[in-house]
Design an enzyme around this catalytic site. Structure first.
Site, PDB file in Angstrom:
ATOM      1  N   PRO A   2      24.021   1.804  -2.024  1.00  0.00           N
ATOM      2  CA  PRO A   2      23.974   1.019  -0.778  1.00  0.00           C
ATOM      3  C   PRO A   2      25.334   1.059  -0.070  1.00  0.00           C
ATOM      4  CG  PRO A   2      23.168  -0.251  -2.665  1.00  0.00           C
ATOM      5  CD  PRO A   2      23.795   0.989  -3.208  1.00  0.00           C
ATOM      6  N   GLU A   3      25.331   1.425   1.198  1.00  0.00           N
ATOM      7  CA  GLU A   3      26.570   1.436   1.969  1.00  0.00           C
ATOM      8  C   GLU A   3      26.608   0.207   2.889  1.00  0.00           C
ATOM      9  OE1 GLU A   3      28.584   4.717   3.121  1.00  0.00           O
ATOM     10  OE2 GLU A   3      27.393   6.207   2.055  1.00  0.00           O
ATOM     11  N   LYS A  69      31.516  -3.867   1.231  1.00  0.00           N
ATOM     12  CA  LYS A  69      30.182  -3.707   0.647  1.00  0.00           C
ATOM     13  C   LYS A  69      29.846  -4.843  -0.320  1.00  0.00           C
ATOM     14  CE  LYS A  69      31.171   0.900   0.380  1.00  0.00           C
ATOM     15  NZ  LYS A  69      31.051   2.248  -0.198  1.00  0.00           N
ATOM     16  N   ARG A 280      34.168  13.182  -4.399  1.00  0.00           N
ATOM     17  CA  ARG A 280      32.928  12.952  -3.635  1.00  0.00           C
ATOM     18  C   ARG A 280      32.518  14.235  -2.934  1.00  0.00           C
ATOM     19  NH1 ARG A 280      31.926   7.625  -2.825  1.00  0.00           N
ATOM     20  NH2 ARG A 280      29.816   8.410  -2.650  1.00  0.00           N
TER      21      ARG A 280
END
Ligand SMILES: [Zn+2]
Length: 290
Positions: A2-3, A69, A280
């Site tokens: 979830p961003e 977040k 990433r």
């Protein structure tokens, strides 16, 4: 994972049902209880489970906010205050239901870990398929120092100048720009998907060194980060992973992505390239991004 836009939607989904309600009881799953016994700190961090209950049960949820977040619950009981700081990890989510069996997605129904029984008869349920999420109960933000290092929210008026000042920091001098904008000490809540998309819109290659960007590029990149995050919120976030909203629905932001997990560039038709930068996976157009 979830961003920021997904977390914002989780917050908006549960907010109307929890603010002003008292938490009557907190129930933990067997996984949380077993994990605590084996010192694995499953979901509930930094506190024994019975202490967590003591500092949560009987408290009223005064307010709820999203910060980066994290979802933050401000609690109050007879003038005493506590703060619940929660992070959804890789695949966590909050649901508002009458009973845990009513969670609309099977995986989330099966993997509930914490139930907050509210005074309005609803249950606020934290579910997490992979158990990388966390919930802390702290007396103040000072008790969780890494939270205090987070940059201003990207929509705050001081966020741009805060970000620009980071370019003078030694820590980021010869780092790739992608790595810098993923750091929540630089921009709050810009995750991998939105970083890839903002770099594409700015025409900046993700591996470029921070010092190589001129002032205009630096500023433009920030404005695009803010823009893609705003679009993400407007479109209900992405549903690339198994994430679901509090109501079980999914977002549609994945339909608006230009590079993240895309095959060809929508502008020049080049093949989208991928490269691992700071652990990433970055997706970018080798023609449009220099
Ligand atoms: Zn292109």
């Amino acid at each position: 994972m979830p961003e920021l836009p997904e977390v914002e939607h989780v917050k908006r989904g549960i907010q109307p049902y929890v603010v002003g309600e008292k938490i009557n009881r907190v129930i933990f799953s067997s996984k949380v209880i077993e994990g605590k016994k084996q010192q694995r700190e499953t979901i509930i961090k930094g506190m024994a489970l019975d202490t967590f209950q003591t500092f949560t049960e009987g408290y009223v949820i005064d307010a709820i906010e999203r910060r980066s977040k994290y979802i933050v619950f401000h609690l109050e009981k007879d003038g005493a205050t506590r703060i619940l700081i929660s992070h959804l990890g890789m695949a966590g989510g909050f649901f508002i239901v009458n009973h845990v069996d009513d969670i609309p997605v099977e995986n989330y129904r099966k993997h509930w870990h914490v139930i907050f029984e509210l005074s309005n008869g609803k249950q606020l349920v934290y579910s997490d398929i992979r158990r990388f999420g966390e919930i802390r109960n702290v007396p103040s933000f000072e008790a969780y120092p890494s939270f205090l290092q987070i940059a201003p929210e990207p929509f705050d008026h001081d966020a741009l100048n805060y970000y620009l000042a980071c370019f003078d920091h030694k820590r980021y001098y010869d780092k790739p720009i992608k790595q810098m904008i993923l750091d929540h000490r630089v921009i709050s809540g810009c995750g991998n998907i939105y970083a890839c998309e903002a770099l594409f819109r700015a025409g900046i290659h993700p591996a470029r060194k921070t010092q190589d960007l001129n002032h205009q590029e630096r500023e433009m990149l920030f404005l695009y980060v803010r823009e893609v995050l705003e679009e993400g919120i407007k479109n209900g976030g992405t549903s690339i992973s198994d994430y679901r909203h509090a109501d079980g629905n999914t977002g549609t932001m994945q339909l608006h992505l230009n590079v993240y997990k895309q095959k060809t560039c929508k502008v020049c038709n080049s093949m989208i390239a991928t490269q691992v930068i700071a652990t990433r996976n970055s997706h970018f157009c080798p023609t449009c991004q220099k």
